[in-house]
Motif scaffolding. Structure first.
Motif, PDB file in Angstrom:
ATOM      1  N   LYS A 161      82.536  37.913  19.219  1.00 51.58           N
ATOM      2  CA  LYS A 161      81.285  37.230  18.882  1.00 51.58           C
ATOM      3  C   LYS A 161      81.254  35.845  19.518  1.00 51.58           C
ATOM      4  CE  LYS A 161      80.645  35.195  14.978  1.00 51.58           C
ATOM      5  NZ  LYS A 161      80.494  34.908  13.525  1.00 51.58           N
ATOM      6  N   ASP A 162      82.389  35.122  19.402  1.00 50.21           N
ATOM      7  CA  ASP A 162      82.456  33.791  20.007  1.00 50.21           C
ATOM      8  C   ASP A 162      82.269  33.891  21.523  1.00 50.21           C
ATOM      9  OD1 ASP A 162      82.914  32.739  17.520  1.00 50.21           O
ATOM     10  OD2 ASP A 162      85.100  32.666  17.739  1.00 50.21           O
TER      11      ASP A 162
ATOM     12  N   ILE B  77      78.676  34.593  22.194  1.00 57.04           N
ATOM     13  CA  ILE B  77      77.882  33.374  21.980  1.00 57.04           C
ATOM     14  C   ILE B  77      78.030  32.444  23.179  1.00 57.04           C
ATOM     15  CG2 ILE B  77      77.706  31.288  20.582  1.00 57.04           C
ATOM     16  CD1 ILE B  77      78.413  32.986  18.149  1.00 57.04           C
ATOM     17  N   GLN B  78      79.283  32.303  23.671  1.00 54.92           N
ATOM     18  CA  GLN B  78      79.503  31.454  24.839  1.00 54.92           C
ATOM     19  C   GLN B  78      78.762  31.997  26.055  1.00 54.92           C
ATOM     20  OE1 GLN B  78      83.716  31.116  25.393  1.00 54.92           O
ATOM     21  NE2 GLN B  78      84.040  29.893  23.545  1.00 54.92           N
TER      22      GLN B  78
ATOM     23  N   GLU C  95      75.108  31.286  25.627  1.00 51.68           N
ATOM     24  CA  GLU C  95      74.830  29.883  25.912  1.00 51.68           C
ATOM     25  C   GLU C  95      74.860  29.629  27.418  1.00 51.68           C
ATOM     26  OE1 GLU C  95      73.867  27.539  23.887  1.00 51.68           O
ATOM     27  OE2 GLU C  95      73.912  28.919  22.180  1.00 51.68           O
TER      28      GLU C  95
END
Length: 229
Positions: A102-103, A106-107, A110
């Motif tokens: 997930k991280d 998300i990165q 972004e």
């Protein structure tokens, strides 16, 4: 001491022996009776003790079986608990992995947002530059078409052909063509007919100065120079 010749001695002896026999019989009977009672009491005690022992054995067997049952249940519960711990550990590991994914997602999102924003800025900048170039083309078209006979043709909606006339004094209608386009906000010269050896130099100068009228003038000069050779 009585004389053995006493005629009553035998009776008395018999009577004494009978009395002694009776007493012994009575005593023996009492002993037998006592022994019988003791035997019965002993049998009852033994029976009671045996019953108690049998009951104790049965209770012990039941207790042993209960203990074995508890042991089996404990083994099963231990195995089940171990399996649940393993499942929980795998679940925690999966959750952690998903959190990492997930991280990472998300990165990436972004980063894509940033890239999209940059692309939008580049597109806006290129659109502005293209509009400026189109305005320059329009101005140049007016000047050169009205005064020098320049014709502009749109080819397949992507390429622009610049058709120069009045180049060759002996053939004023002869066409001299330059094909160009706009890519990434810059002018791109694709070809010329007839071929101009200095076309790449003129293209670089156009990209540096963004001065389209000067470029058209230089192209016309090169065509005129080539036609007069």
């Amino acid at each position: 001491m009585a004389s053995i010749t006493d005629p009553n001695m035998a009776d008395r002896f018999t009577s004494a022996m009978e009395e002694m026999h009776n007493k012994q019989s009575k005593t023996f009977g009492e002993m037998v009776e006592m022994t019988t009672e003791l035997c019965q009491s002993h049998r009852q005690f033994v029976k009671s003790a045996l019953d108690t022992c049998l009951k104790k054995c049965k209770d012990d067997e039941m207790l042993f079986e209960t203990i074995q049952t508890y042991k089996r249940e404990l083994v099963q519960k231990s195995a089940s608990l171990k399996e649940k711990k393993r499942a929980i550990s795998e679940m925690v590991s999966e959750i952690q992995q998903k959190e990492m994914q997930k991280d990472d997602i998300i990165q990436k999102i972004e980063k894509l947002k940033e890239e999209q924003t940059k692309r939008k800025e580049i597109i806006v900048s290129q659109n502005k530059a293209n509009k400026d170039r189109l305005r320059n083309l329009q101005k140049a078209r007016v000047v050169f078409q009205d005064h020098l006979g320049l014709e502009m043709r749109l080819v397949r909606g992507e390429k622009l052909q610049l058709v120069f006339r009045n180049i060759n004094p002996s053939d004023q209608d002869s066409a001299y063509v330059v094909t160009m386009g706009i890519k990434d906000g810059s002018y791109q010269i694709m070809s010329s007919d007839p071929v101009l050896e200095c076309l790449s130099v003129l293209e670089s100068r156009l990209q540096e100065t963004n001065n389209l009228p000067a470029f058209l003038a230089n192209i016309r000069k090169e065509f005129i120079s080539q036609a007069r050779r």
